[in-house]
Design a protein around this motif. Sequence first.
Motif, PDB file in Angstrom:
ATOM      1  N   UNK A 282      34.505 120.257  25.141  1.00  0.00           N
ATOM      2  CA  UNK A 282      33.749 119.458  26.105  1.00  0.00           C
ATOM      3  C   UNK A 282      33.117 120.317  27.197  1.00  0.00           C
ATOM      4  N   UNK A 283      33.795 121.430  27.575  1.00  0.00           N
ATOM      5  CA  UNK A 283      33.204 122.278  28.615  1.00  0.00           C
ATOM      6  C   UNK A 283      32.543 123.539  28.066  1.00  0.00           C
ATOM      7  N   UNK A 284      32.987 124.011  26.905  1.00  0.00           N
ATOM      8  CA  UNK A 284      32.337 125.191  26.318  1.00  0.00           C
ATOM      9  C   UNK A 284      31.006 124.836  25.678  1.00  0.00           C
ATOM     10  N   UNK A 285      30.864 123.595  25.225  1.00  0.00           N
ATOM     11  CA  UNK A 285      29.579 123.150  24.669  1.00  0.00           C
ATOM     12  C   UNK A 285      28.460 123.222  25.704  1.00  0.00           C
ATOM     13  N   UNK A 286      28.632 122.588  26.878  1.00  0.00           N
ATOM     14  CA  UNK A 286      27.607 122.699  27.919  1.00  0.00           C
ATOM     15  C   UNK A 286      27.382 124.145  28.380  1.00  0.00           C
ATOM     16  N   UNK A 287      28.457 124.938  28.406  1.00  0.00           N
ATOM     17  CA  UNK A 287      28.311 126.348  28.798  1.00  0.00           C
ATOM     18  C   UNK A 287      27.437 127.089  27.790  1.00  0.00           C
ATOM     19  N   UNK A 288      27.636 126.805  26.525  1.00  0.00           N
ATOM     20  CA  UNK A 288      26.793 127.398  25.475  1.00  0.00           C
ATOM     21  C   UNK A 288      25.331 126.992  25.654  1.00  0.00           C
ATOM     22  N   UNK A 289      25.096 125.731  25.987  1.00  0.00           N
ATOM     23  CA  UNK A 289      23.723 125.255  26.222  1.00  0.00           C
ATOM     24  C   UNK A 289      23.088 125.971  27.413  1.00  0.00           C
ATOM     25  N   UNK A 290      23.883 126.193  28.458  1.00  0.00           N
ATOM     26  CA  UNK A 290      23.359 126.884  29.648  1.00  0.00           C
ATOM     27  C   UNK A 290      22.967 128.318  29.306  1.00  0.00           C
ATOM     28  N   UNK A 291      23.768 128.975  28.487  1.00  0.00           N
ATOM     29  CA  UNK A 291      23.435 130.330  28.052  1.00  0.00           C
ATOM     30  C   UNK A 291      22.141 130.321  27.243  1.00  0.00           C
ATOM     31  N   UNK A 292      22.013 129.365  26.339  1.00  0.00           N
ATOM     32  CA  UNK A 292      20.790 129.274  25.536  1.00  0.00           C
ATOM     33  C   UNK A 292      19.555 129.132  26.430  1.00  0.00           C
ATOM     34  N   UNK A 293      19.609 128.219  27.377  1.00  0.00           N
ATOM     35  CA  UNK A 293      18.455 127.996  28.252  1.00  0.00           C
ATOM     36  C   UNK A 293      18.143 129.226  29.088  1.00  0.00           C
ATOM     37  N   UNK A 294      19.179 129.901  29.577  1.00  0.00           N
ATOM     38  CA  UNK A 294      18.973 131.096  30.386  1.00  0.00           C
ATOM     39  C   UNK A 294      18.347 132.215  29.561  1.00  0.00           C
ATOM     40  N   UNK A 295      18.858 132.421  28.336  1.00  0.00           N
ATOM     41  CA  UNK A 295      18.330 133.478  27.483  1.00  0.00           C
ATOM     42  C   UNK A 295      16.883 133.178  27.082  1.00  0.00           C
ATOM     43  N   UNK A 296      16.574 131.925  26.803  1.00  0.00           N
ATOM     44  CA  UNK A 296      15.182 131.569  26.509  1.00  0.00           C
ATOM     45  C   UNK A 296      14.267 131.930  27.673  1.00  0.00           C
ATOM     46  N   UNK A 297      14.722 131.636  28.867  1.00  0.00           N
ATOM     47  CA  UNK A 297      13.939 131.979  30.063  1.00  0.00           C
ATOM     48  C   UNK A 297      13.720 133.485  30.136  1.00  0.00           C
ATOM     49  N   UNK A 298      14.765 134.255  29.864  1.00  0.00           N
ATOM     50  CA  UNK A 298      14.641 135.716  29.919  1.00  0.00           C
ATOM     51  C   UNK A 298      13.636 136.216  28.886  1.00  0.00           C
ATOM     52  N   UNK A 299      13.757 135.705  27.666  1.00  0.00           N
ATOM     53  CA  UNK A 299      12.884 136.157  26.586  1.00  0.00           C
ATOM     54  C   UNK A 299      11.421 135.865  26.901  1.00  0.00           C
ATOM     55  N   UNK A 300      11.145 134.668  27.411  1.00  0.00           N
ATOM     56  CA  UNK A 300       9.756 134.264  27.666  1.00  0.00           C
ATOM     57  C   UNK A 300       9.175 134.879  28.923  1.00  0.00           C
ATOM     58  N   UNK A 301       9.948 134.883  29.994  1.00  0.00           N
ATOM     59  CA  UNK A 301       9.391 135.188  31.310  1.00  0.00           C
ATOM     60  C   UNK A 301       9.742 136.556  31.864  1.00  0.00           C
ATOM     61  N   UNK A 302      10.743 137.208  31.305  1.00  0.00           N
ATOM     62  CA  UNK A 302      11.180 138.494  31.847  1.00  0.00           C
ATOM     63  C   UNK A 302      10.957 139.619  30.832  1.00  0.00           C
ATOM     64  N   UNK A 303      11.476 139.434  29.634  1.00  0.00           N
ATOM     65  CA  UNK A 303      11.383 140.468  28.610  1.00  0.00           C
ATOM     66  C   UNK A 303      10.017 140.488  27.927  1.00  0.00           C
ATOM     67  N   UNK A 304       9.421 139.312  27.776  1.00  0.00           N
ATOM     68  CA  UNK A 304       8.115 139.233  27.131  1.00  0.00           C
ATOM     69  C   UNK A 304       8.171 139.395  25.629  1.00  0.00           C
ATOM     70  N   UNK A 305       9.336 139.143  25.016  1.00  0.00           N
ATOM     71  CA  UNK A 305       9.498 139.450  23.588  1.00  0.00           C
ATOM     72  C   UNK A 305       9.477 138.205  22.699  1.00  0.00           C
ATOM     73  N   UNK A 306       8.972 137.083  23.185  1.00  0.00           N
ATOM     74  CA  UNK A 306       8.781 135.937  22.314  1.00  0.00           C
ATOM     75  C   UNK A 306       7.862 136.321  21.160  1.00  0.00           C
ATOM     76  N   UNK A 307       8.171 135.801  19.972  1.00  0.00           N
ATOM     77  CA  UNK A 307       7.365 136.063  18.773  1.00  0.00           C
ATOM     78  C   UNK A 307       7.347 137.540  18.375  1.00  0.00           C
ATOM     79  N   UNK A 308       8.356 138.286  18.766  1.00  0.00           N
ATOM     80  CA  UNK A 308       8.386 139.714  18.446  1.00  0.00           C
ATOM     81  C   UNK A 308       8.761 139.976  16.992  1.00  0.00           C
ATOM     82  N   UNK A 309       9.167 138.947  16.253  1.00  0.00           N
ATOM     83  CA  UNK A 309       9.481 139.146  14.830  1.00  0.00           C
ATOM     84  C   UNK A 309       8.303 138.782  13.938  1.00  0.00           C
ATOM     85  N   UNK A 310       7.205 138.333  14.543  1.00  0.00           N
ATOM     86  CA  UNK A 310       6.036 137.955  13.737  1.00  0.00           C
ATOM     87  C   UNK A 310       5.200 139.178  13.383  1.00  0.00           C
TER      88      UNK A 310
END
Length: 310
Positions: A282-310
């Motif tokens: 019940x608490x690790x599930x939301x924590x996992x979701x928070x990590x996902x959202x944070x990492x997505x933000x990093x990939x798109x807005x900080x690292x710039x590596x979205x679509x780097x496998x294309x």
Amino acid sequence: MPLVTSKEMFNKAYKGGYAIGAFNVNNMEIIQGIVEAAKEEKSALILQVSAGARKYANPIYLKKLVEAAVEDSNLPIVLHLDHGENFDICKACIDSGFTSVMIDGSKYPFEENIRITKEVVEYAHSKGVVVEAELGKLAGVEDAVKVSEKDATYTDPEQAVEFVERTGVDSLAVAIGTSHGAYKFKGTPSLDFERLEIITKKLEGFPLVLHGASTVMPEFVAKCNEYGGKLPGAQGVPEDMLRKAATMGVCKINIDTDLRLAMTATVREYFVNHPEEFDPRKYLGPARDAIKQMVQHKIKNVLGCSNSIL
């Protein structure tokens, strides 16, 4: 798809002016959150294991979880040893299937750092594994790495060239003002971009690495403090500085503290709002979701590596 090395992804990152996220992993939920974010963003990925993670989770468990992530996602994923402190640890990880290792000889004198790094490089390359090393000392605390502010030293550009030439290392972590932990700056954040530019010009085409590069996201710090935490004055590297570094030869940016903060803040909030709950899902599930959202933000807005496998 099997685990891969970072050679091709660093080559693409260097040419494309972006960085690959290197995220520290400690358990299943952290790995799942990171990988789900990378899947949605179509991003290459480095999952790295520190000495503390190896001690906490047992290396074989983490390796099998990462292998499961590769099978589930079909992403190009590097399994990397973070801050290997000696040849034996690096060898053990290479022999167990890691595709990348870091030998951290930065605490030693220059010549000793070269000797140790070269020894690891020769063994790793014979097994098809890539090696990261470090020159200069970052302040701060991360697992077994503890360096006081007075002992921190920035990377010397001339030494960086000599180090790379003499060791044959595949990437180099440089010290330009980042630090480990949640308290990276006491005053106004600042990175030595002039030094980074000199190193990049002298090592043209060579991938550099930034350690201690979490932004210590204010929203997670605030949430931790709101729900019983004590993190006064925690401050990280501003996102615009990291994005700039990614256009200057930095191909790998390490992120650990932000993962810990995202998970801890979410768990703290859940316990306060649901004191009757005791089911870890019940608490690790939301924590996992928070990590996902944070990492997505990093990939798109900080690292710039979205679509780097294309």
